[in-house]
Design a protein around this motif. Structure first.
Motif, PDB file in Angstrom:
ATOM      1  N   HIS A 175      49.982 -17.140  -4.518  1.00 50.64           N
ATOM      2  CA  HIS A 175      50.778 -16.173  -3.781  1.00 50.64           C
ATOM      3  C   HIS A 175      49.853 -15.058  -3.283  1.00 50.64           C
ATOM      4  CE1 HIS A 175      54.714 -17.734  -5.214  1.00 50.64           C
ATOM      5  NE2 HIS A 175      54.053 -17.989  -6.325  1.00 50.64           N
ATOM      6  N   THR A 176      50.391 -14.245  -2.417  1.00 47.75           N
ATOM      7  CA  THR A 176      49.714 -13.002  -2.059  1.00 47.75           C
ATOM      8  C   THR A 176      50.708 -11.859  -2.227  1.00 47.75           C
ATOM      9  OG1 THR A 176      50.308 -13.148   0.288  1.00 47.75           O
ATOM     10  CG2 THR A 176      48.197 -14.123  -0.383  1.00 47.75           C
ATOM     11  N   LEU A 177      50.160 -10.689  -2.472  1.00 44.61           N
ATOM     12  CA  LEU A 177      50.985  -9.493  -2.605  1.00 44.61           C
ATOM     13  C   LEU A 177      50.553  -8.544  -1.492  1.00 44.61           C
ATOM     14  CD1 LEU A 177      53.198  -8.819  -4.660  1.00 44.61           C
ATOM     15  CD2 LEU A 177      51.546  -7.388  -5.855  1.00 44.61           C
ATOM     16  N   GLN A 178      51.252  -8.640  -0.364  1.00 45.25           N
ATOM     17  CA  GLN A 178      50.938  -7.784   0.783  1.00 45.25           C
ATOM     18  C   GLN A 178      51.872  -6.578   0.778  1.00 45.25           C
ATOM     19  OE1 GLN A 178      52.142  -8.426   5.087  1.00 45.25           O
ATOM     20  NE2 GLN A 178      49.990  -9.035   5.217  1.00 45.25           N
ATOM     21  N   GLY A 179      51.274  -5.390   0.788  1.00 52.41           N
ATOM     22  CA  GLY A 179      52.049  -4.167   0.781  1.00 52.41           C
ATOM     23  C   GLY A 179      52.037  -3.480   2.126  1.00 52.41           C
ATOM     24  N   ARG A 180      53.222  -3.160   2.637  1.00 55.41           N
ATOM     25  CA  ARG A 180      53.362  -2.464   3.918  1.00 55.41           C
ATOM     26  C   ARG A 180      54.199  -1.215   3.727  1.00 55.41           C
ATOM     27  NH1 ARG A 180      56.685  -5.571   6.771  1.00 55.41           N
ATOM     28  NH2 ARG A 180      56.980  -7.102   5.115  1.00 55.41           N
ATOM     29  N   THR A 181      53.857  -0.190   4.478  1.00 56.64           N
ATOM     30  CA  THR A 181      54.657   1.026   4.464  1.00 56.64           C
ATOM     31  C   THR A 181      55.997   0.748   5.146  1.00 56.64           C
ATOM     32  OG1 THR A 181      53.780   1.785   6.586  1.00 56.64           O
ATOM     33  CG2 THR A 181      52.558   2.410   4.600  1.00 56.64           C
ATOM     34  N   PRO A 182      57.005   1.612   4.949  1.00 59.45           N
ATOM     35  CA  PRO A 182      58.278   1.399   5.650  1.00 59.45           C
ATOM     36  C   PRO A 182      58.120   1.322   7.159  1.00 59.45           C
ATOM     37  CG  PRO A 182      58.576   2.987   3.884  1.00 59.45           C
ATOM     38  CD  PRO A 182      57.097   2.712   3.963  1.00 59.45           C
ATOM     39  N   GLU A 183      57.030   1.904   7.695  1.00 62.98           N
ATOM     40  CA  GLU A 183      56.786   1.835   9.140  1.00 62.98           C
ATOM     41  C   GLU A 183      56.135   0.523   9.558  1.00 62.98           C
ATOM     42  OE1 GLU A 183      55.680   4.360   7.227  1.00 62.98           O
ATOM     43  OE2 GLU A 183      57.383   5.686   7.635  1.00 62.98           O
ATOM     44  N   GLY A 184      55.720  -0.305   8.586  1.00 57.47           N
ATOM     45  CA  GLY A 184      55.150  -1.609   8.909  1.00 57.47           C
ATOM     46  C   GLY A 184      53.642  -1.679   8.830  1.00 57.47           C
ATOM     47  N   ARG A 185      52.953  -0.612   8.435  1.00 61.83           N
ATOM     48  CA  ARG A 185      51.489  -0.636   8.361  1.00 61.83           C
ATOM     49  C   ARG A 185      51.051  -1.332   7.077  1.00 61.83           C
ATOM     50  NH1 ARG A 185      47.524   2.783   6.178  1.00 61.83           N
ATOM     51  NH2 ARG A 185      49.178   4.209   5.456  1.00 61.83           N
ATOM     52  N   SER A 203      55.526  -8.500   0.310  1.00 59.02           N
ATOM     53  CA  SER A 203      55.871  -9.833   0.792  1.00 59.02           C
ATOM     54  C   SER A 203      54.708 -10.767   0.502  1.00 59.02           C
ATOM     55  CB  SER A 203      56.183  -9.815   2.296  1.00 59.02           C
ATOM     56  OG  SER A 203      55.059  -9.351   3.023  1.00 59.02           O
ATOM     57  N   CYS A 204      54.967 -12.057   0.593  1.00 57.13           N
ATOM     58  CA  CYS A 204      53.948 -13.085   0.371  1.00 57.13           C
ATOM     59  C   CYS A 204      53.608 -13.727   1.706  1.00 57.13           C
ATOM     60  CB  CYS A 204      54.459 -14.135  -0.620  1.00 57.13           C
ATOM     61  SG  CYS A 204      53.294 -15.492  -0.915  1.00 57.13           S
ATOM     62  N   THR A 205      52.325 -13.736   2.049  1.00 55.26           N
ATOM     63  CA  THR A 205      51.900 -14.338   3.314  1.00 55.26           C
ATOM     64  C   THR A 205      51.731 -15.844   3.208  1.00 55.26           C
ATOM     65  OG1 THR A 205      49.575 -13.906   2.769  1.00 55.26           O
ATOM     66  CG2 THR A 205      50.743 -12.217   4.022  1.00 55.26           C
ATOM     67  N   VAL A 206      51.800 -16.390   1.990  1.00 56.11           N
ATOM     68  CA  VAL A 206      51.691 -17.836   1.791  1.00 56.11           C
ATOM     69  C   VAL A 206      53.063 -18.495   1.894  1.00 56.11           C
ATOM     70  CG1 VAL A 206      50.957 -19.668   0.217  1.00 56.11           C
ATOM     71  CG2 VAL A 206      49.657 -17.530   0.345  1.00 56.11           C
ATOM     72  N   HIS A 207      54.074 -17.862   1.280  1.00 52.84           N
ATOM     73  CA  HIS A 207      55.437 -18.399   1.295  1.00 52.84           C
ATOM     74  C   HIS A 207      56.334 -17.411   2.050  1.00 52.84           C
ATOM     75  CE1 HIS A 207      53.448 -19.829  -2.452  1.00 52.84           C
ATOM     76  NE2 HIS A 207      53.908 -20.996  -2.028  1.00 52.84           N
ATOM     77  N   ALA A 208      56.595 -17.739   3.295  1.00 51.95           N
ATOM     78  CA  ALA A 208      57.369 -16.823   4.142  1.00 51.95           C
ATOM     79  C   ALA A 208      58.824 -16.718   3.709  1.00 51.95           C
ATOM     80  CB  ALA A 208      57.297 -17.293   5.600  1.00 51.95           C
ATOM     81  N   ASP A 209      59.321 -17.685   2.923  1.00 59.69           N
ATOM     82  CA  ASP A 209      60.725 -17.657   2.522  1.00 59.69           C
ATOM     83  C   ASP A 209      60.953 -16.837   1.253  1.00 59.69           C
ATOM     84  OD1 ASP A 209      59.256 -19.445   1.033  1.00 59.69           O
ATOM     85  OD2 ASP A 209      60.889 -20.878   0.781  1.00 59.69           O
ATOM     86  N   GLU A 210      59.898 -16.307   0.641  1.00 56.48           N
ATOM     87  CA  GLU A 210      60.082 -15.489  -0.556  1.00 56.48           C
ATOM     88  C   GLU A 210      60.755 -14.165  -0.196  1.00 56.48           C
ATOM     89  OE1 GLU A 210      56.634 -14.753  -2.879  1.00 56.48           O
ATOM     90  OE2 GLU A 210      56.222 -16.873  -3.263  1.00 56.48           O
ATOM     91  N   PRO A 211      61.714 -13.735  -0.997  1.00 60.72           N
ATOM     92  CA  PRO A 211      62.358 -12.442  -0.706  1.00 60.72           C
ATOM     93  C   PRO A 211      61.387 -11.290  -0.893  1.00 60.72           C
ATOM     94  CG  PRO A 211      63.091 -13.301  -2.830  1.00 60.72           C
ATOM     95  CD  PRO A 211      62.291 -14.393  -2.181  1.00 60.72           C
ATOM     96  N   GLU A 212      61.589 -10.231  -0.145  1.00 61.50           N
ATOM     97  CA  GLU A 212      60.723  -9.062  -0.240  1.00 61.50           C
ATOM     98  C   GLU A 212      61.059  -8.227  -1.470  1.00 61.50           C
ATOM     99  OE1 GLU A 212      59.523  -8.185   4.393  1.00 61.50           O
ATOM    100  OE2 GLU A 212      61.260  -7.157   3.540  1.00 61.50           O
ATOM    101  N   SER A 213      60.054  -7.518  -1.961  1.00 62.16           N
ATOM    102  CA  SER A 213      60.209  -6.639  -3.114  1.00 62.16           C
ATOM    103  C   SER A 213      59.706  -5.259  -2.737  1.00 62.16           C
ATOM    104  CB  SER A 213      59.437  -7.192  -4.322  1.00 62.16           C
ATOM    105  OG  SER A 213      59.710  -8.560  -4.541  1.00 62.16           O
ATOM    106  N   TRP A 214      59.821  -4.325  -3.698  1.00 64.29           N
ATOM    107  CA  TRP A 214      59.414  -2.950  -3.437  1.00 64.29           C
ATOM    108  C   TRP A 214      58.527  -2.430  -4.559  1.00 64.29           C
ATOM    109  CZ3 TRP A 214      60.082  -0.339   1.009  1.00 64.29           C
ATOM    110  CH2 TRP A 214      61.011  -0.836   1.920  1.00 64.29           C
ATOM    111  N   LEU A 215      57.544  -1.630  -4.169  1.00 56.10           N
ATOM    112  CA  LEU A 215      56.617  -1.009  -5.115  1.00 56.10           C
ATOM    113  C   LEU A 215      56.457   0.453  -4.737  1.00 56.10           C
ATOM    114  CD1 LEU A 215      54.461  -1.495  -7.440  1.00 56.10           C
ATOM    115  CD2 LEU A 215      52.791  -1.692  -5.589  1.00 56.10           C
TER     116      LEU A 215
END
Length: 290
Positions: A181-191, A218-230
């Motif tokens: 998996h990957t753990l990609q973190g984006r700001t609420p603005e999408g950065r 979000s996970c960039t490997v599995h696009a169907d994984e639900p998003e989470s928050w940190l």
């Protein structure tokens, strides 16, 4: 080959010097066309096709011999890249403050007051996806959390969402289902702020440096994984609520403070508390309707 000895020639230490390395490569190949030109002239076979073919043959032979020799040397002594020190930055200017971890010789939490309570919505029902933290002031502890926080990722995303960590805190990223998996973190603005691999084999230790606030995971490997928050804080005093909307903050400094409760991308609520050392206070926070 010459480059390897240039890297290791000073007192047996490995030194990285790009100029010397490229000079060594240049001088090891530069004589080859001249030697071929001389041999063709002496053998009375000098012509452009012979010169070109001879250069190609000798370059391939030299590369093959060098590759085999370096393979044997690296198998015995290890490649020099494993010992190369990191290059120092060319400028002596210190990095920006938001990229510098807070320094402290004391890695234990301070003993202080405790605040516990519950977060509910406008109808009085418990909120299970909120975080509560101390609004930053001069009394908040600015150090990173000294504990290692375990974050597990599976087919449903982050197993504990939202999660609350501190900047520079060590994060142990683990795959719950044995997949990459990957753990990609984006700001609420999408950065995009970070993108960490979560390997199926062993945990990865990472830390988030200069990015405070909410991050959509979000996970960039599995696009169907639900998003989470940190939620990333710049101090120790924050936590996520449990399944019943309850929370507890420990080690708070005495004095008058504001506590903030918030859902990702939703209105927040604040309550003021007056604390004394070793107090245990109970508060209630009601979040407004989105």
């Amino acid at each position: 080959m010459v480059g390897f000895f240039l890297l290791t020639r000073r007192d047996g230490e490995v030194r990285w010097n790009p100029l010397e390395l490229w000079d060594a490569i240049l001088w090891s190949y530069l004589p080859l066309p001249l030697l071929i030109l001389l041999f063709l002239y002496l053998g009375r076979r000098l012509s452009w096709p012979n010169l070109l073919l001879g250069n190609v043959e000798l370059l391939l032979a030299k590369f093959t011999v060098t590759f085999l020799m370096m393979t044997v040397i690296w198998a015995v002594a290890g490649p020099p890249g494993d010992k190369l020190p990191r290059r120092e930055p060319s400028s002596n200017r210190p990095p920006p403050s938001h990229l510098t971890p807070p320094s402290s010789s004391d890695t234990t939490r301070r003993v202080g007051a405790t605040v516990q309570g519950r977060v509910v919505d406008a109808t009085g029902q418990p909120v299970t996806d909120a975080a509560v933290w101390l609004v930053r002031d001069e009394d908040a502890d600015p150090r990173p959390d000294p504990t290692v926080r375990v974050l597990e990722v599976g087919e449903n995303g982050l197993t504990s969402s939202p999660a609350v960590v501190t900047a520079w805190q060590e994060l142990s990223l683990r795959s719950r289902d044995g997949q990459l998996h990957t753990l990609q973190g984006r700001t609420p603005e999408g950065r995009v702020v970070f993108n960490f691999p979560v390997l199926p084999s062993e945990p990865e230790l990472r830390s988030i440096r200069g990015a405070r606030g909410w991050h959509r995971l979000s996970c960039t490997v599995h696009a169907d994984e639900p998003e989470s928050w940190l939620l990333v804080l710049d101090h120790l005093h924050g936590t996520a609520v449990d399944a019943a909307g309850r929370f507890e903050l420990t080690g708070l400094p005495g004095g008058r403070h504001w506590l903030r409760a918030e859902r990702p991308e939703a209105p927040h609520s604040r309550v003021e508390v007056q604390l004394q050392a070793d107090d245990v206070a109970t508060v209630a926070l009601a979040l407004p309707a989105p």
